[in-house]
Design a protein around this motif. Structure first.
Motif, PDB file in Angstrom:
ATOM      1  N   LEU A 158       6.053  -6.873  -2.774  1.00  0.00           N
ATOM      2  CA  LEU A 158       4.869  -6.664  -1.956  1.00  0.00           C
ATOM      3  C   LEU A 158       5.109  -7.207  -0.557  1.00  0.00           C
ATOM      4  CD1 LEU A 158       2.160  -7.625  -4.579  1.00  0.00           C
ATOM      5  CD2 LEU A 158       2.444  -5.364  -3.543  1.00  0.00           C
ATOM      6  N   ASP A 159       4.607  -6.517   0.428  1.00  0.00           N
ATOM      7  CA  ASP A 159       4.775  -6.917   1.822  1.00  0.00           C
ATOM      8  C   ASP A 159       4.196  -8.322   2.042  1.00  0.00           C
ATOM      9  OD1 ASP A 159       5.148  -6.979   4.514  1.00  0.00           O
ATOM     10  OD2 ASP A 159       3.615  -5.489   4.998  1.00  0.00           O
ATOM     11  N   ILE A 160       4.979  -9.206   2.612  1.00  0.00           N
ATOM     12  CA  ILE A 160       4.525 -10.584   2.813  1.00  0.00           C
ATOM     13  C   ILE A 160       3.855 -10.777   4.176  1.00  0.00           C
ATOM     14  CG2 ILE A 160       6.255 -11.560   1.271  1.00  0.00           C
ATOM     15  CD1 ILE A 160       7.879 -12.324   3.762  1.00  0.00           C
ATOM     16  N   SER A 161       3.848  -9.709   4.995  1.00  0.00           N
ATOM     17  CA  SER A 161       3.180  -9.814   6.294  1.00  0.00           C
ATOM     18  C   SER A 161       1.666  -9.750   6.093  1.00  0.00           C
ATOM     19  CB  SER A 161       3.627  -8.687   7.224  1.00  0.00           C
ATOM     20  OG  SER A 161       3.037  -7.459   6.851  1.00  0.00           O
ATOM     21  N   SER A 162       0.934  -9.908   7.169  1.00  0.00           N
ATOM     22  CA  SER A 162      -0.535  -9.870   7.091  1.00  0.00           C
ATOM     23  C   SER A 162      -1.083  -8.458   7.232  1.00  0.00           C
ATOM     24  CB  SER A 162      -1.142 -10.763   8.181  1.00  0.00           C
ATOM     25  OG  SER A 162      -0.733 -10.311   9.467  1.00  0.00           O
ATOM     26  N   LYS A 163      -0.220  -7.476   7.340  1.00  0.00           N
ATOM     27  CA  LYS A 163      -0.674  -6.102   7.559  1.00  0.00           C
ATOM     28  C   LYS A 163      -1.325  -5.544   6.299  1.00  0.00           C
ATOM     29  CE  LYS A 163       0.840  -1.748   9.627  1.00  0.00           C
ATOM     30  NZ  LYS A 163       1.980  -1.014  10.228  1.00  0.00           N
ATOM     31  N   PHE A 205      -3.580  -2.051   4.560  1.00  0.00           N
ATOM     32  CA  PHE A 205      -3.837  -0.618   4.665  1.00  0.00           C
ATOM     33  C   PHE A 205      -5.094  -0.265   3.876  1.00  0.00           C
ATOM     34  CE2 PHE A 205       0.192   0.616   6.593  1.00  0.00           C
ATOM     35  CZ  PHE A 205       0.997  -0.471   6.288  1.00  0.00           C
ATOM     36  N   ASN A 206      -5.563   0.968   4.043  1.00  0.00           N
ATOM     37  CA  ASN A 206      -6.710   1.431   3.264  1.00  0.00           C
ATOM     38  C   ASN A 206      -6.283   1.663   1.822  1.00  0.00           C
ATOM     39  OD1 ASN A 206      -8.510   1.443   5.430  1.00  0.00           O
ATOM     40  ND2 ASN A 206      -7.938   3.504   6.037  1.00  0.00           N
ATOM     41  N   CYS A 207      -7.022   1.085   0.899  1.00  0.00           N
ATOM     42  CA  CYS A 207      -6.707   1.220  -0.528  1.00  0.00           C
ATOM     43  C   CYS A 207      -6.957   2.658  -0.984  1.00  0.00           C
ATOM     44  CB  CYS A 207      -7.566   0.242  -1.334  1.00  0.00           C
ATOM     45  SG  CYS A 207      -7.366   0.420  -3.128  1.00  0.00           S
ATOM     46  N   PRO A 208      -6.023   3.278  -1.741  1.00  0.00           N
ATOM     47  CA  PRO A 208      -6.225   4.649  -2.228  1.00  0.00           C
ATOM     48  C   PRO A 208      -7.342   4.753  -3.254  1.00  0.00           C
ATOM     49  CG  PRO A 208      -4.217   3.697  -3.151  1.00  0.00           C
ATOM     50  CD  PRO A 208      -4.704   2.742  -2.114  1.00  0.00           C
ATOM     51  N   SER A 209      -7.794   3.612  -3.784  1.00  0.00           N
ATOM     52  CA  SER A 209      -8.871   3.637  -4.775  1.00  0.00           C
ATOM     53  C   SER A 209     -10.232   3.354  -4.150  1.00  0.00           C
ATOM     54  CB  SER A 209      -8.600   2.623  -5.889  1.00  0.00           C
ATOM     55  OG  SER A 209      -9.657   2.605  -6.820  1.00  0.00           O
ATOM     56  N   CYS A 210     -10.370   2.229  -3.457  1.00  0.00           N
ATOM     57  CA  CYS A 210     -11.684   1.839  -2.924  1.00  0.00           C
ATOM     58  C   CYS A 210     -11.835   2.134  -1.434  1.00  0.00           C
ATOM     59  CB  CYS A 210     -11.949   0.363  -3.182  1.00  0.00           C
ATOM     60  SG  CYS A 210     -10.912  -0.771  -2.205  1.00  0.00           S
ATOM     61  N   LYS A 216      -9.781  -1.619   3.702  1.00  0.00           N
ATOM     62  CA  LYS A 216      -8.522  -2.019   4.328  1.00  0.00           C
ATOM     63  C   LYS A 216      -8.085  -3.372   3.796  1.00  0.00           C
ATOM     64  CE  LYS A 216      -6.179  -1.739   8.784  1.00  0.00           C
ATOM     65  NZ  LYS A 216      -6.332  -1.514  10.237  1.00  0.00           N
ATOM     66  N   ARG A 217      -7.749  -3.372   2.515  1.00  0.00           N
ATOM     67  CA  ARG A 217      -7.335  -4.601   1.821  1.00  0.00           C
ATOM     68  C   ARG A 217      -6.100  -4.326   0.946  1.00  0.00           C
ATOM     69  NH1 ARG A 217     -11.890  -7.969   1.043  1.00  0.00           N
ATOM     70  NH2 ARG A 217     -10.518  -9.332  -0.168  1.00  0.00           N
ATOM     71  N   PHE A 218      -5.346  -3.305   1.307  1.00  0.00           N
ATOM     72  CA  PHE A 218      -4.254  -2.829   0.460  1.00  0.00           C
ATOM     73  C   PHE A 218      -2.901  -3.319   0.977  1.00  0.00           C
ATOM     74  CE2 PHE A 218      -2.723  -0.309  -2.897  1.00  0.00           C
ATOM     75  CZ  PHE A 218      -1.657   0.473  -2.483  1.00  0.00           C
ATOM     76  N   VAL A 219      -2.147  -3.991   0.096  1.00  0.00           N
ATOM     77  CA  VAL A 219      -0.806  -4.493   0.420  1.00  0.00           C
ATOM     78  C   VAL A 219       0.220  -3.545  -0.193  1.00  0.00           C
ATOM     79  CG1 VAL A 219       0.793  -6.430   0.241  1.00  0.00           C
ATOM     80  CG2 VAL A 219      -1.675  -6.858   0.414  1.00  0.00           C
ATOM     81  N   ARG A 220       1.081  -2.979   0.631  1.00  0.00           N
ATOM     82  CA  ARG A 220       2.042  -1.993   0.132  1.00  0.00           C
ATOM     83  C   ARG A 220       3.372  -2.642  -0.279  1.00  0.00           C
ATOM     84  NH1 ARG A 220       1.974   2.887   4.403  1.00  0.00           N
ATOM     85  NH2 ARG A 220       3.729   3.553   3.108  1.00  0.00           N
ATOM     86  N   TYR A 221       4.090  -1.913  -1.132  1.00  0.00           N
ATOM     87  CA  TYR A 221       5.420  -2.363  -1.555  1.00  0.00           C
ATOM     88  C   TYR A 221       6.467  -2.005  -0.491  1.00  0.00           C
ATOM     89  CZ  TYR A 221       4.432  -3.893  -6.306  1.00  0.00           C
ATOM     90  OH  TYR A 221       3.986  -4.602  -7.394  1.00  0.00           O
ATOM     91  N   VAL A 222       7.454  -2.898  -0.357  1.00  0.00           N
ATOM     92  CA  VAL A 222       8.521  -2.731   0.624  1.00  0.00           C
ATOM     93  C   VAL A 222       9.864  -2.668  -0.103  1.00  0.00           C
ATOM     94  CG1 VAL A 222       9.726  -3.844   2.559  1.00  0.00           C
ATOM     95  CG2 VAL A 222       7.236  -3.953   2.408  1.00  0.00           C
ATOM     96  N   SER A 230       6.088   4.915  -0.655  1.00  0.00           N
ATOM     97  CA  SER A 230       4.971   5.849  -0.520  1.00  0.00           C
ATOM     98  C   SER A 230       3.654   5.105  -0.618  1.00  0.00           C
ATOM     99  CB  SER A 230       5.059   6.921  -1.614  1.00  0.00           C
ATOM    100  OG  SER A 230       4.017   7.848  -1.494  1.00  0.00           O
ATOM    101  N   ASP A 231       2.610   5.607   0.059  1.00  0.00           N
ATOM    102  CA  ASP A 231       1.396   4.815   0.263  1.00  0.00           C
ATOM    103  C   ASP A 231       0.545   4.615  -0.982  1.00  0.00           C
ATOM    104  OD1 ASP A 231      -0.441   7.463   2.035  1.00  0.00           O
ATOM    105  OD2 ASP A 231       0.423   7.358   0.025  1.00  0.00           O
ATOM    106  N   GLU A 232       0.921   5.192  -2.145  1.00  0.00           N
ATOM    107  CA  GLU A 232       0.156   4.888  -3.352  1.00  0.00           C
ATOM    108  C   GLU A 232       0.654   3.623  -4.051  1.00  0.00           C
ATOM    109  OE1 GLU A 232       2.357   7.346  -3.124  1.00  0.00           O
ATOM    110  OE2 GLU A 232       3.112   8.003  -5.090  1.00  0.00           O
ATOM    111  N   PHE A 233       1.868   3.146  -3.661  1.00  0.00           N
ATOM    112  CA  PHE A 233       2.446   1.986  -4.321  1.00  0.00           C
ATOM    113  C   PHE A 233       2.028   0.704  -3.603  1.00  0.00           C
ATOM    114  CE2 PHE A 233       4.722   4.316  -7.321  1.00  0.00           C
ATOM    115  CZ  PHE A 233       5.346   5.397  -6.713  1.00  0.00           C
ATOM    116  N   GLY A 234       1.283  -0.132  -4.305  1.00  0.00           N
ATOM    117  CA  GLY A 234       0.817  -1.384  -3.723  1.00  0.00           C
ATOM    118  C   GLY A 234      -0.273  -1.999  -4.564  1.00  0.00           C
ATOM    119  N   ARG A 235      -0.914  -3.029  -4.006  1.00  0.00           N
ATOM    120  CA  ARG A 235      -1.960  -3.736  -4.743  1.00  0.00           C
ATOM    121  C   ARG A 235      -3.138  -4.027  -3.815  1.00  0.00           C
ATOM    122  NH1 ARG A 235      -0.275  -9.393  -7.052  1.00  0.00           N
ATOM    123  NH2 ARG A 235      -0.612 -10.002  -4.872  1.00  0.00           N
ATOM    124  N   CYS A 236      -4.335  -3.733  -4.312  1.00  0.00           N
ATOM    125  CA  CYS A 236      -5.548  -4.064  -3.570  1.00  0.00           C
ATOM    126  C   CYS A 236      -5.887  -5.523  -3.856  1.00  0.00           C
ATOM    127  CB  CYS A 236      -6.707  -3.167  -3.995  1.00  0.00           C
ATOM    128  SG  CYS A 236      -8.235  -3.464  -3.089  1.00  0.00           S
TER     129      CYS A 236
END
Length: 343
Positions: free
Chosen positions: A7-12, A14-19, A22-28, A37-43
């Motif tokens: 998971l991205d350790i920066s403070s950036k 993104f918009n969560c694909p579910s809710c 803008k609380r979505f942390v993407r995988y790097v 791809s923007d579906e991979f991550g954690r809200c």
């Protein structure tokens, strides 16, 4: 231990694909430092959303020896959608529907769903796939017989995609639900959410929305598209599936899988046990149903006593719903909630 993904350790965020918050942390990818791809991550709204999709959930994403991020999702300029919203009198689907509905009703429905007319084939319809963020994923072009309402399959299947017709190169199509742009973004307690009906065919979604105007009808576009990745925008809604005749077992199996992921979803058996051929869908038979049968369809949207209990509880405290799901407090035999355990 070094991991290929993290998971991205920066403070950036993104918009969560579910809710959609803008609380979505993407995988790097830790080697290339690129986002997957923007579906991979954690809200990080764990209690109210809880969406988490690690890249390991898709074994076909990458080669086992070298892992590369997926190409970004491609979109089409919305001006193409606006340009297609015309010449409805020449649209064969529109002509077919005028046999059963008033033109004013059909026009209102077409504008609502952003249905277009294409010159790719004379009378062809464009079913635009517009996601919850109003991004145009693409448009499915289909030719409908103006007399029967059936898709023209001879001398070849008359179906194509707008991005292919436009000749857009390296287009990465990631489909969304037809009608997804109509889903409200705001998160509310489940009790205040309307029921959304899902069918396979875009034409069925249009026709049923003309029959039952108080229900939002959306379409998967194919039976294989009934999956978590496509339904994420509906996760906080009540969902009822209407599979085509002969598809109940497959869709009901997927219903159980989606329930485990936190969806409030059920699968209708309405077309099972009928004397219709496999593939017959809801709008194929609705024109010929008597009032009693039409009432049965309407009753599909009535809540069970357990669902009514859940809604009453959610009104007072939505977090209790998560507690009920976590500890499996539904009394299947008694048909209710184990309120004694809650106490």
């Amino acid at each position: 231990m070094n991991f290929k993904f993290s998971l991205d350790i920066s403070s950036k965020k993104f918009n969560c694909p579910s809710c959609a918050k803008k609380r979505f942390v993407r995988y790097v990818d830790n080697e290339t430092k690129n986002y997957l791809s923007d579906e991979f991550g954690r809200c990080d709204r764990e209690s109210s959303c809880g969406y988490h999709l690690p890249p390991t959930s898709n074994p076909t994403l990458v080669d086992s020896s070298t892992i590369k991020p997926l190409q970004p999702i491609s979109t089409i300029d919305s001006r193409f959608v606006s340009a297609s919203e015309t010449k409805y009198d020449e649209n064969y689907l529109f002509q077919y529907l005028t046999q059963h509905f008033k033109k004013e009703e059909i026009l209102q429905c077409f504008k609502k769903y952003r249905v277009g007319t294409s010159k790719h084939w004379k009378g062809a319809t464009v079913f635009w796939q517009i996601d919850q963020n109003n991004k145009v994923r693409s448009g499915k072009i289909m030719l409908i017989n103006p007399r029967t309402g059936k898709r023209v399959k001879e001398p070849f299947p008359h179906i194509n995609w707008v991005h292919k017709v436009l000749g857009l190169q390296d287009y990465n199509l990631k489909q969304c639900l037809f009608g997804e742009h109509l889903v409200a973004k705001s998160l509310q307690p489940l009790a205040n959410k309307p029921t959304i009906a899902i069918v396979e065919s875009e034409k069925t979604a249009i026709t049923m929305s003309l029959f039952l105007k108080n229900t939002l009808w959306v379409a998967t576009g194919s039976k294989q598209n009934l999956k978590h990745e496509l339904l994420q925008s509906l996760k906080n809604y009540n969902i009822i599936l209407f599979p085509d005749c002969g598809e109940y077992e497959d869709w009901n199996k997927k219903t159980l899988e989606l329930t485990k992921l936190g969806y409030t979803i059920k699968c209708s058996k309405l077309l099972e046990g009928c004397n219709y051929t496999t593939g017959t869908d809801l709008d194929d038979i609705y024109f010929n149903l008597n009032e009693k049968s039409k009432t049965e369809i309407t009753n599909e949207f009535q809540l069970s006593e357990t669902e009514k209990q859940l809604q009453r509880i959610a009104t007072k405290n939505p977090l209790i719903i998560e507690l009920i799901k976590t500890f499996d407090l539904i009394d299947e035999k008694g048909g209710g909630i184990r309120t004694d355990l809650l106490t």
